[in-house]
Design a protein around this motif. Structure first.
Motif, PDB file in Angstrom:
ATOM      1  N   VAL C  57       0.930  -1.347  -0.028  1.00 25.64           N
ATOM      2  CA  VAL C  57      -0.114  -0.068   0.059  1.00 25.64           C
ATOM      3  C   VAL C  57       0.877   1.313  -0.076  1.00 25.64           C
ATOM      4  CG1 VAL C  57      -1.811  -1.122   1.024  1.00 25.64           C
ATOM      5  CG2 VAL C  57      -0.196   0.083   2.666  1.00 25.64           C
ATOM      6  N   PHE C  61       7.379   4.776   1.379  1.00 22.74           N
ATOM      7  CA  PHE C  61       8.028   4.656   2.690  1.00 22.74           C
ATOM      8  C   PHE C  61       8.720   3.441   2.626  1.00 22.74           C
ATOM      9  CE2 PHE C  61       8.460   3.638   7.128  1.00 22.74           C
ATOM     10  CZ  PHE C  61       8.194   4.756   7.814  1.00 22.74           C
ATOM     11  N   HIS C  86      10.384   8.689   4.133  1.00 24.47           N
ATOM     12  CA  HIS C  86       8.910   8.712   4.748  1.00 24.47           C
ATOM     13  C   HIS C  86       7.907   8.784   3.671  1.00 24.47           C
ATOM     14  CE1 HIS C  86       9.867   8.556   9.195  1.00 24.47           C
ATOM     15  NE2 HIS C  86      11.039   8.792   8.636  1.00 24.47           N
ATOM     16  N   LYS C 252       4.937  16.251  13.574  1.00 21.58           N
ATOM     17  CA  LYS C 252       4.626  14.550  13.309  1.00 21.58           C
ATOM     18  C   LYS C 252       5.528  13.737  14.030  1.00 21.58           C
ATOM     19  CE  LYS C 252       4.024  10.472  11.302  1.00 21.58           C
ATOM     20  NZ  LYS C 252       5.080   9.298  11.187  1.00 21.58           N
ATOM     21  N   HIS C 253       6.866  14.027  13.573  1.00 17.72           N
ATOM     22  CA  HIS C 253       7.909  12.811  14.016  1.00 17.72           C
ATOM     23  C   HIS C 253       8.277  13.215  15.389  1.00 17.72           C
ATOM     24  CE1 HIS C 253       8.645  11.960   9.577  1.00 17.72           C
ATOM     25  NE2 HIS C 253       8.284  10.729  10.392  1.00 17.72           N
ATOM     26  N   GLU C 257       6.384   9.048  15.958  1.00 20.96           N
ATOM     27  CA  GLU C 257       7.123   8.043  15.530  1.00 20.96           C
ATOM     28  C   GLU C 257       8.503   7.949  16.264  1.00 20.96           C
ATOM     29  OE1 GLU C 257       6.826   7.718  11.529  1.00 20.96           O
ATOM     30  OE2 GLU C 257       8.398   6.456  10.981  1.00 20.96           O
TER      31      GLU C 257
ATOM     32  N   GLN D  45     -10.281   7.765   1.258  1.00 21.32           N
ATOM     33  CA  GLN D  45      -8.938   8.224   0.813  1.00 21.32           C
ATOM     34  C   GLN D  45      -7.969   7.412   1.799  1.00 21.32           C
ATOM     35  OE1 GLN D  45      -7.653  11.909  -0.794  1.00 21.32           O
ATOM     36  NE2 GLN D  45      -9.905  12.673  -0.594  1.00 21.32           N
ATOM     37  N   CYS D  46      -8.346   6.931   2.808  1.00 25.88           N
ATOM     38  CA  CYS D  46      -7.532   6.645   3.957  1.00 25.88           C
ATOM     39  C   CYS D  46      -7.365   5.173   4.338  1.00 25.88           C
ATOM     40  CB  CYS D  46      -7.425   7.372   5.272  1.00 25.88           C
ATOM     41  SG  CYS D  46      -7.942   9.171   4.969  1.00 25.88           S
ATOM     42  N   CYS D  49      -4.696   2.342   3.615  1.00 26.68           N
ATOM     43  CA  CYS D  49      -3.280   2.320   4.141  1.00 26.68           C
ATOM     44  C   CYS D  49      -3.582   2.096   5.677  1.00 26.68           C
ATOM     45  CB  CYS D  49      -2.526   3.383   4.226  1.00 26.68           C
ATOM     46  SG  CYS D  49      -2.021   3.429   2.340  1.00 26.68           S
ATOM     47  N   HIS D  50      -4.731   2.590   6.388  1.00 24.78           N
ATOM     48  CA  HIS D  50      -4.726   2.754   7.792  1.00 24.78           C
ATOM     49  C   HIS D  50      -6.125   2.002   8.387  1.00 24.78           C
ATOM     50  CE1 HIS D  50      -1.804   5.701   8.119  1.00 24.78           C
ATOM     51  NE2 HIS D  50      -2.424   6.568   7.101  1.00 24.78           N
ATOM     52  N   VAL D  59      -0.861   0.316   7.859  1.00 18.45           N
ATOM     53  CA  VAL D  59       0.048   1.553   8.410  1.00 18.45           C
ATOM     54  C   VAL D  59      -0.423   1.897   9.667  1.00 18.45           C
ATOM     55  CG1 VAL D  59       1.413   3.426   7.658  1.00 18.45           C
ATOM     56  CG2 VAL D  59       0.547   1.689   5.896  1.00 18.45           C
ATOM     57  N   TRP D  69      -0.001  -0.787  16.655  1.00 17.63           N
ATOM     58  CA  TRP D  69       0.985   0.554  16.835  1.00 17.63           C
ATOM     59  C   TRP D  69       0.606   1.165  18.239  1.00 17.63           C
ATOM     60  CZ3 TRP D  69       5.135   2.793  15.598  1.00 17.63           C
ATOM     61  CH2 TRP D  69       5.394   3.950  15.665  1.00 17.63           C
ATOM     62  N   TRP D  77      -0.524  11.273  20.645  1.00 16.94           N
ATOM     63  CA  TRP D  77       0.205  12.422  20.376  1.00 16.94           C
ATOM     64  C   TRP D  77      -0.195  13.729  21.357  1.00 16.94           C
ATOM     65  CZ3 TRP D  77      -0.065  13.509  14.255  1.00 16.94           C
ATOM     66  CH2 TRP D  77       0.692  12.616  13.719  1.00 16.94           C
ATOM     67  N   TYR D  86      -0.039  17.607   9.854  1.00 20.84           N
ATOM     68  CA  TYR D  86       0.409  16.536   9.313  1.00 20.84           C
ATOM     69  C   TYR D  86      -0.296  15.977   8.284  1.00 20.84           C
ATOM     70  CZ  TYR D  86       2.460  11.810   8.481  1.00 20.84           C
ATOM     71  OH  TYR D  86       3.334  10.959   7.819  1.00 20.84           O
ATOM     72  N   MET D  91      -0.687  13.727   4.055  1.00 19.08           N
ATOM     73  CA  MET D  91      -1.458  12.732   3.556  1.00 19.08           C
ATOM     74  C   MET D  91      -2.590  12.897   2.503  1.00 19.08           C
ATOM     75  SD  MET D  91      -0.758   9.879   5.236  1.00 19.08           S
ATOM     76  CE  MET D  91       0.929  10.115   5.712  1.00 19.08           C
TER      77      MET D  91
HETATM   78  C1  HEC Z   1      -0.769   5.166   0.488  1.00 19.94           C
HETATM   79  C2  HEC Z   1      -0.590   4.877   1.825  1.00 19.94           C
HETATM   80  C3  HEC Z   1      -1.422   5.970   2.862  1.00 19.94           C
HETATM   81  C4  HEC Z   1      -2.532   6.486   2.638  1.00 19.94           C
HETATM   82  C5  HEC Z   1      -3.633   6.531   1.326  1.00 19.94           C
HETATM   83  C6  HEC Z   1      -2.817   7.290   3.906  1.00 19.94           C
HETATM   84  N1  HEC Z   1      -1.774   7.007   4.528  1.00 19.94           N
HETATM   85 FE1  HEC Z   1      -1.619   8.144   6.528  1.00 19.94          FE
HETATM   86  N2  HEC Z   1       0.394   7.300   6.424  1.00 19.94           N
HETATM   87  C7  HEC Z   1       0.937   6.304   5.732  1.00 19.94           C
HETATM   88  C8  HEC Z   1       2.334   6.227   6.094  1.00 19.94           C
HETATM   89  C9  HEC Z   1       3.277   5.299   5.375  1.00 19.94           C
HETATM   90  C10 HEC Z   1       2.630   6.906   7.347  1.00 19.94           C
HETATM   91  C11 HEC Z   1       3.659   6.786   7.868  1.00 19.94           C
HETATM   92  C12 HEC Z   1       4.510   7.982   7.353  1.00 19.94           C
HETATM   93  C13 HEC Z   1       5.552   8.116   8.396  1.00 19.94           C
HETATM   94  O1  HEC Z   1       5.736   7.762   9.320  1.00 19.94           O
HETATM   95  O2  HEC Z   1       6.607   9.088   8.195  1.00 19.94           O
HETATM   96  C14 HEC Z   1       1.318   7.381   7.491  1.00 19.94           C
HETATM   97  C15 HEC Z   1       0.977   8.018   8.498  1.00 19.94           C
HETATM   98  C16 HEC Z   1      -0.310   8.767   9.236  1.00 19.94           C
HETATM   99  C17 HEC Z   1      -0.444   9.349  10.215  1.00 19.94           C
HETATM  100  C18 HEC Z   1       0.482   9.347  11.328  1.00 19.94           C
HETATM  101  C19 HEC Z   1       0.576   7.939  12.158  1.00 19.94           C
HETATM  102  C20 HEC Z   1       1.618   8.065  13.140  1.00 19.94           C
HETATM  103  O3  HEC Z   1       1.142   7.293  14.296  1.00 19.94           O
HETATM  104  O4  HEC Z   1       2.836   8.476  13.128  1.00 19.94           O
HETATM  105  C21 HEC Z   1      -1.757  10.057  10.260  1.00 19.94           C
HETATM  106  C22 HEC Z   1      -2.413  10.596  11.332  1.00 19.94           C
HETATM  107  C23 HEC Z   1      -2.295   9.558   9.058  1.00 19.94           C
HETATM  108  N3  HEC Z   1      -1.345   9.036   8.310  1.00 19.94           N
HETATM  109  C24 HEC Z   1      -3.459   9.958   8.584  1.00 19.94           C
HETATM  110  C25 HEC Z   1      -3.995   9.607   7.304  1.00 19.94           C
HETATM  111  C26 HEC Z   1      -5.102   9.838   6.693  1.00 19.94           C
HETATM  112  C27 HEC Z   1      -6.282  10.958   7.350  1.00 19.94           C
HETATM  113  C28 HEC Z   1      -5.166   9.672   5.380  1.00 19.94           C
HETATM  114  C29 HEC Z   1      -6.211   9.908   4.355  1.00 19.94           C
HETATM  115  C30 HEC Z   1      -6.373  11.300   4.012  1.00 19.94           C
HETATM  116  C31 HEC Z   1      -4.231   8.767   5.136  1.00 19.94           C
HETATM  117  N4  HEC Z   1      -3.294   8.747   6.095  1.00 19.94           N
HETATM  118  C32 HEC Z   1      -3.970   8.019   4.043  1.00 19.94           C
HETATM  119  C33 HEC Z   1       0.293   5.844   4.451  1.00 19.94           C
HETATM  120  C34 HEC Z   1      -0.959   6.430   4.035  1.00 19.94           C
END
Ligand code: HEC
Ligand code: HEC
Ligand SMILES: [Ca+2]
Ligand SMILES: [Ca+2]
Ligand SMILES: [Ca+2]
Ligand SMILES: [Ca+2]
Ligand SMILES: [Ca+2]
Ligand SMILES: [Ca+2]
Ligand SMILES: [Co+2]
Ligand SMILES: [Co+2]
Lengths: 152, 400, 400, 152
Positions: C57, C61, C86, C252-253, C257, D45-46, D49-50, D59, D69, D77, D86, D91
């Motif tokens: 997915v 990353f 990242h 965020k970091h 993380e 959209q999310c 991955c989540h 993720v 996690w 946080w 963020y 995202m």
């Molecule tokens: C294609 C994959 C993907 C999609 C789609 C995605 N994310 Fe993520 N997301 C990630 C990844 C990979 C990370 C970790 C990035 C990092 O640590 O630098 C992450 C990290 C995050 C985090 C922080 C998690 C943490 O504990 O540090 C949040 C909040 C988040 N995403 C929200 C969203 C939201 C809201 C959406 C939709 C709008 C979304 N993500 C869509 C891959 C995705």
């Protein structure tokens, strides 16, 4: 000091180019070649790079004097043995090690003769080559004499 | 109105209004990790300067110069380490490759690459410089207008790791009459050089690694001889044979190509160490100054006999000199970076550097260097390099 | 009979008879010089270990680990420098790229790459280590059998050159309330970290060069922040913005993380420096010993707060320790190679190293490290790495 | 000290991601979003991955507690402002910066609501987001207090 993993090396495993003919002739193989024989080989295999008479180049002409290279091998080098060994291992540049010992003797003879160092009728052999008195031999600085035990 | 945006003195741009310039690459997913990296595509012009004196008939006799004017620091990236190939770069099969030690030894031995991995290894940073580096300045009647890559590029600096030569020689058992070692490479011409046994035993290294990874093909893969401070071609590449002898063999390269003719017509057969030398790389020829003001003059200094002790810089054609900063660590027989702040007032001037090493040797001026040698000599040129800066800011090679 | 072949004691092989093995490559012309070199083809397997935790997915990353077990010396070749992306590696156009300095400054400024070339540059060798390096040892209940590339590979060492951050910050004029700098990268997620102004001003570097050439794309081309000794991701890559603030932004970091949960459930938000650590790379897991006898134990030691002062090695599972040789020069916040001769008698044993730094800190044993943290913590793992050597010579990861 | 070649930078040249929303809300733009609005965007959209409920991953699930996690963003946080910033800058990972401010508020609201930190009917705005009391906020070590002025 170490793991002692070197394997014994027998003399029949040592290719000729792993040594070098010494100035006193040690290492020279059997064989012989005359300036005339050398001229033929030179014309066929060397002129492209070193010129028809060995003075034109373009590459470091071994015959001197010439317009290009202040240190022509056949007159500048201190020992004639080097000519044999270098030609045998390295020339022609695009087919190194393709010459026979006879051919290398002949080419050394040809180059020496063209430089006026030997006569046209002298064959080069393991016996005659180390005896050739190169004209520039005594014109080299002994860096040990001038700079001491470790001249570096 | 944005939340706490007015609190404290922190100027926080309004998100909604001002978006600034958002480049495309912050809006897309980037590339994945890869096994082995390369420079950025935009850096493709940063290449070695290829020099093929007889390209038509002997293209394998080819050289390439490190683009020193495009680099900073002291390490030469291995992809840009200079090359001098007397018969081209061979495709050595590491599995078939052997290192032989023979001649005046008690136990003639051969080693494969795997066995050598078990040996103790030392690590040291050392420059290599071709004895013919800077030859255009040595012999050309008028200064060539070219960059440091072309003029001075046969100079590089790497962190080498490998087996101390003494360990291997001791295993073979050098006999008392063994005074020289003829080192032979596994290239087409089987390049050979005679080396005093003292140097081999003192600090000679069988180099297997260059800047951390296995030595590059251009620098002798899978192994080369490293003789810290000695002229480049004695550091035999693709090393396959160490033949212990009672005398030098007077090989081809120590008979002509690498012997200097002196002013009186006599010749120096062996010139082992590279003399003390320095070079301003920033600014340098082919560059153009971008207007008056502050510049950092930066360059490299080195000596084959020890450490760089001092580098002086002149920004007025030699009328006055000041000591440059030497960037730590200053290592023996390694490139040392020097730097010096400078305000350019926009008027024509000449920049120069001169290095001293810790034996007290000082880099000569060109006339003094020329006076020692026959006009044809192109070897071991280590004279001061003056760079002329014109009123238009062009930086030019010049003789003083 | 050959010429003077019988003279003196020099054994000269007869040319005519014994020809030995003549490999093909000494009989042909070699390759010409080239503009930019690459490792030998036979070294193609020496690659970074690619780690993509969510390959299906989120392949962007992605991480890759330096194959420390295949390298020697201390410099990491730039092609093998570890990666942690990242949001993937962006294709930054160096001509469009800008560095902004703004926030609590007198003069908000922007710089392009060409202007930065005019600035004074410092050069220093420093390691980078990901805060999550060695995480498998931190969290896996049973030791993973993998190489140093996978277990410990998020660690590399380069010679960096660039502009002292203080020069740029001074030009912008940091206001008295400016206590932190939020550094932002020009990658997809615009990675951001808050950095104390003291560190920025003390030894922060705007790194433009890595091992002599322009910084590689994976390491932040055309520029990255270098904070010697600080955890990897604070050294923001593709640096585009330095925003001076009165407080940390809690990005965020630094919110999740890269915060460590301690044994009592509380968390450490900022852990700036990498703790003292060492690792035996030769031999190490996935290797097999080639029989009893002499080995050189060789490895790397480092500390984010200063120099490595001492490395002890044990070849009996910690019953006894001896000091290893530290390979000079030992530089602050840089990888230091250590080495120790060892005779392996062929019986099973455990090899370990432990480093001390010049602040007096000592690398902990795994149980002590684990006792400090919540079981889930995978950050800043710097415990001793024991390698188990079996009777068959297999080298295995083991916990003690 | 240097050549003073920095060019003036005006505030309209600074892209939003060159700054960061501060914990006290400085930098938050206009806009608002509810958990319900966020749920819709999240589903579209999310989830890939989540996870469907934000707890499945694969993720780093932002909703906790979950099996994967230990530090879910919406509860671990210390500041809710970080969620907005963020998500807005990073995202979805493969289309970063594609969300509007309203959408980012809504997604922050959704994640906070799913973590039980805010009510389902609370909209997130520049005013409300900084007021959210994150449950783990006081559970962080002050390294300055424990390690002195330079804790590195
Ligand atoms: C294609 C994959 C993907 C999609 C789609 C995605 N994310 Fe993520 N997301 C990630 C990844 C990979 C990370 C970790 C990035 C990092 O640590 O630098 C992450 C990290 C995050 C985090 C922080 C998690 C943490 O504990 O540090 C949040 C909040 C988040 N995403 C929200 C969203 C939201 C809201 C959406 C939709 C709008 C979304 N993500 C869509 C891959 C995705
Ligand atoms: C394809 C080009 C080429 C051909 C053909 C060639 N050579 Fe050469 N030769 C060279 C090059 C290039 C060098 C210089 C090599 C070096 O300096 O390492 C050289 C050097 C020499 C030298 C030493 C010159 C000096 O002053 O150092 C001699 C002697 C020589 N060649 C003899 C020969 C002979 C004899 C032949 C023919 C059998 C031959 N060469 C054919 C290219 C060639
Ligand atoms: Ca014959
Ligand atoms: Ca040809
Ligand atoms: Ca093979
Ligand atoms: Ca461009
Ligand atoms: Ca709305
Ligand atoms: Ca997708
Ligand atoms: Co090939
Ligand atoms: Co691309």
């Amino acid at each position: 000091e170490g793991p002692d993993l070197g394997q014994p090396l027998t003399s029949d495993e040592i290719p000729f180019y792993a040594t070098y003919v010494m100035p006193d002739g040690r290492g020279l193989p059997e064989g012989s070649g005359t300036p005339a024989e050398g001229a033929e080989i030179f014309a066929a295999q060397c002129t492209e790079c070193h010129g028809i008479t060995g003075t034109e180049g373009p590459v470091m002409p071994p015959v001197g004097p010439n317009e290009i290279w202040a240190k022509p091998a056949g007159s500048y080098w201190p020992y004639a043995t080097t000519l044999f060994d270098y030609i045998r291992r390295a020339m022609p540049l695009d087919h190194p090690k393709s010459l026979s010992n006879d051919q290398a003797y002949a080419l050394a003879a040809f180059i020496l003769e063209r430089n006026g160092v030997i006569d046209a009728d002298t064959a080069m052999t393991a016996e005659t080559l180390p005896m050739v008195e190169m004209p520039n031999r005594d014109n080299f600085v002994d860096v040990w004499a001038t700079q001491g035990a470790k001249p570096w | 109105a944005s939340g706490g945006a007015m609190a404290a003195g922190l100027a926080v741009p309004h998100r909604a209004g001002a978006q600034g310039v958002v480049p495309e690459w912050v809006t897309v997913a980037g590339h994945r990790a890869r096994g082995y990296g390369m420079p950025a595509e935009a850096e493709a012009p940063v290449q070695r300067a290829i020099i093929e004196p007889w390209q038509d008939v002997a293209p394998e006799f080819s050289l390439s110069g490190t683009p020193l004017q495009r680099l900073r620091g002291t390490i030469t990236p291995s992809g840009l380490h200079f090359e001098v190939h007397h018969g081209g770069r061979p495709d050595v099969d590491p599995d078939q490759h052997r290192l032989m030690i023979h001649g005046l030894v008690d136990r003639p031995l051969q080693f494969d690459l795997n066995s050598l991995e078990r040996y103790p290894m030392v690590t040291a940073t050392h420059f290599l410089e071709c004895a013919g580096n800077s030859l255009v300045n040595a012999v050309m009647p008028e200064p060539l207008q070219a960059g440091c890559d072309v003029i001075h590029g046969l100079l590089s600096n790497s962190e080498w790791s490998g087996v101390p030569m003494s360990v291997l020689m001791d295993e073979a058992g050098v006999q008392p009459e063994g005074k020289w070692v003829v080192a032979v490479g596994s290239d087409g011409p089987s390049l050979a050089r005679s080396i005093p046994i003292e140097k081999i035993m003192e600090d000679g290294i069988l180099a297997l690694y260059q800047n951390g990874e296995r030595i590059r093909p251009e620098q002798g893969y899978p192994m080369r001889l490293l003789l810290p401070g000695f002229e480049g071609n004695m550091n035999v590449k693709w090393l396959t044979s160490l033949w212990v002898t009672d005398a030098p063999a007077h090989t081809k390269h120590e008979s002509g190509e690498y012997t200097e003719i002196l002013a009186d017509g006599s010749s120096v057969k062996f010139t082992f160490a590279i003399g003390v030398k320095s070079l301003i790389t920033h600014p340098s020829a082919t560059m153009t100054m971008s207007g008056p003001g502050f510049y950092e003059i930066s360059g490299l200094a080195w000596s084959g006999v020890g450490k760089v002790a001092r580098v002086e810089v002149s920004a007025d054609g030699g009328a006055s000199w000041a000591d440059a900063e030497l960037v730590e660590p200053v290592l023996p027989r390694a490139l040392t970076r020097f730097r010096m702040p400078w305000q350019w007032d926009g008027s024509p001037t000449i920049l120069m550097s001169r290095a001293h090493d810790d034996t007290g040797a000082l880099q000569p001026a060109r006339p003094d260097w020329k006076a020692r040698y026959h006009p044809s000599n192109f070897l071991h040129y280590n004279a001061i390099q003056p760079w002329n800066v014109t009123a238009e800011g062009e930086v030019q090679n010049v003789y003083l």
